[in-house]
Design a protein around this motif. Structure first.
Motif, PDB file in Angstrom:
ATOM      1  N   THR A   1      29.880  45.297  30.982  1.00 24.03           N
ATOM      2  CA  THR A   1      28.846  46.150  31.564  1.00 24.03           C
ATOM      3  C   THR A   1      27.449  45.589  31.289  1.00 24.03           C
ATOM      4  O   THR A   1      27.281  44.581  30.587  1.00 24.03           O
ATOM      5  CB  THR A   1      28.943  47.573  30.991  1.00 24.03           C
ATOM      6  OG1 THR A   1      28.445  47.573  29.645  1.00 24.03           O
ATOM      7  CG2 THR A   1      30.370  48.087  31.018  1.00 24.03           C
TER       8      THR A   1
ATOM      9  N   TYR B   1      27.090  43.549  35.802  1.00 24.11           N
ATOM     10  CA  TYR B   1      28.457  43.844  35.377  1.00 24.11           C
ATOM     11  C   TYR B   1      29.408  42.913  36.109  1.00 24.11           C
ATOM     12  O   TYR B   1      29.138  42.475  37.229  1.00 24.11           O
ATOM     13  CB  TYR B   1      28.827  45.313  35.638  1.00 24.11           C
ATOM     14  CG  TYR B   1      28.915  45.719  37.079  1.00 24.11           C
ATOM     15  CD1 TYR B   1      30.148  45.818  37.725  1.00 24.11           C
ATOM     16  CD2 TYR B   1      27.770  46.025  37.829  1.00 24.11           C
ATOM     17  CE1 TYR B   1      30.245  46.217  39.045  1.00 24.11           C
ATOM     18  CE2 TYR B   1      27.856  46.419  39.151  1.00 24.11           C
ATOM     19  CZ  TYR B   1      29.094  46.510  39.756  1.00 24.11           C
ATOM     20  OH  TYR B   1      29.184  46.903  41.078  1.00 24.11           O
TER      21      TYR B   1
ATOM     22  N   PHE C   1      26.325  49.812  35.150  1.00 27.30           N
ATOM     23  CA  PHE C   1      26.613  48.909  36.257  1.00 27.30           C
ATOM     24  C   PHE C   1      25.317  48.471  36.946  1.00 27.30           C
ATOM     25  O   PHE C   1      25.275  48.270  38.157  1.00 27.30           O
ATOM     26  CB  PHE C   1      27.557  49.603  37.244  1.00 27.30           C
ATOM     27  CG  PHE C   1      28.796  50.151  36.581  1.00 27.30           C
ATOM     28  CD1 PHE C   1      29.882  49.342  36.317  1.00 27.30           C
ATOM     29  CD2 PHE C   1      28.855  51.488  36.187  1.00 27.30           C
ATOM     30  CE1 PHE C   1      31.011  49.847  35.682  1.00 27.30           C
ATOM     31  CE2 PHE C   1      29.972  52.001  35.559  1.00 27.30           C
ATOM     32  CZ  PHE C   1      31.051  51.175  35.304  1.00 27.30           C
TER      33      PHE C   1
END
Length: 311
Positions: A292, A262, A68
């Motif tokens: 991601t 992300y 992330f």
């Protein structure tokens, strides 16, 4: 690879059965909410594929923050839902971050609604007709709700941004996709004197509501924009400090450049596929996933309408 997610369903007094239109096997006759992309403790999604299969999204957030973009927030910031309002929701308000963290220990709740479907003459409540705090308090104390609440007619394809502090309610016969801060704090102002299956009225939170209502939020103010990114066209529904939400219509092929490390994706119409770094995954209406920081070369093929959100 994308993190495909298993929805979590929530029973609600106002819910129905229309979520089956997204291919879901719903557990209740009054299923009100599909928590589609959630790491919230009240309904975290399980991952369906890849090396994190059977993990929950909050587990992956805690164990591999690099997926992330090394986001340093305490908790996963967003929550995507689909709501089926067979009956009208309570009239409610959500606190902002400062109030929620002080009183509830979580994020505040700014949200937005993309209207997936609406019956003829369906309406929402948005904002109040009170010019100052004294008038607001008096109208709530005297239950002058017919005069207090502002109603707005809605139809399929409409979009509404609902900042924290905005009095609001989804009306009967409306289905929405909601993008919100990851919070489950709601202060009810009015619930039509309904009772639940045990004959009990749901709690109201009038004093908290008086403290958090923002009197400047009186009418919808979202202004979607047609934009282009890398020669691909899309609609930016809202760009706020809390989230940006986009609507993408794919016809045949789109080379998708992620707007952030992300992003969250919900397929709301059609079918097709996503190809990520050379690997293809089938897509259909009702699927939800996270792209991601590892997902670089992304292509969508088919006939798809999707809602994309990110911070």
């Amino acid at each position: 690879m994308p993190l495909f997610l298993k929805p979590v369903f929530q029973e609600r007094i106002w819910g129905g059965t229309k979520l089956t239109e997204f291919g879901y096997d719903i557990p209740y006759d009054n299923t009100g909410e599909c928590w589609a992309i959630s790491a919230h403790p009240n309904g975290a999604n399980t991952i369906l594929n890849g090396r994190y299969k059977n993990y929950t999204l909050d587990q992956v957030w805690e164990e591999n923050r690099a997926l992330f973009g090394n986001d340093d927030r305490e908790a996963f910031p967003l929550l995507t839902k689909i709501l089926d309002a067979q009956d009208k929701l309570s009239v409610q308000v959500h606190p902002d971050d400062a109030y929620a963290k002080a009183h509830e220990g979580e994020y505040g709740k700014t949200e937005c609604w993309y209207i997936l479907d609406a019956e003829e003459d369906a309406e929402i409540i948005y904002g109040v007709n009170a010019q100052n705090q004294e008038t607001l308090n008096n109208m709530i104390d005297n239950r002058e709700f017919d005069q207090l609440f502002n109603t707005v007619k809605v139809q399929k394809g409409d979009f509404y941004y609902v900042p924290a502090g905005t009095v609001h309610a989804i009306g009967k016969g409306i289905m929405i996709l909601e993008t919100q801060q990851s919070s489950d704090t709601t202060y009810r102002i009015y619930d039509y004197d309904r009772t639940d299956k045990n004959g009990e009225q749901r709690a109201l939170h009038l004093e908290e509501s008086k403290e958090v209502i923002d009197l400047s939020q009186t009418s919808p103010n979202a202004t979607p924009k047609a934009l282009t990114r890398d020669d691909e066209h899309y609609t930016q529904l809202v760009a706020s400090p809390f989230f940006t939400v986009e609507k993408w219509n794919v016809s045949q092929q789109v080379n998708f450049k992620k707007p952030q490390d992300y992003c969250l994706v919900s397929i709301i119409e059609g079918s097709g596929e996503i190809i990520v770094d050379g690997e293809a995954y089938e897509l259909e209406k009702g699927q939800h996933f996270v792209l991601t920081s590892e997902d670089n070369a992304v292509q969508f093929n088919g006939e798809l309408t999707m809602i994309v959100s990110y911070v």
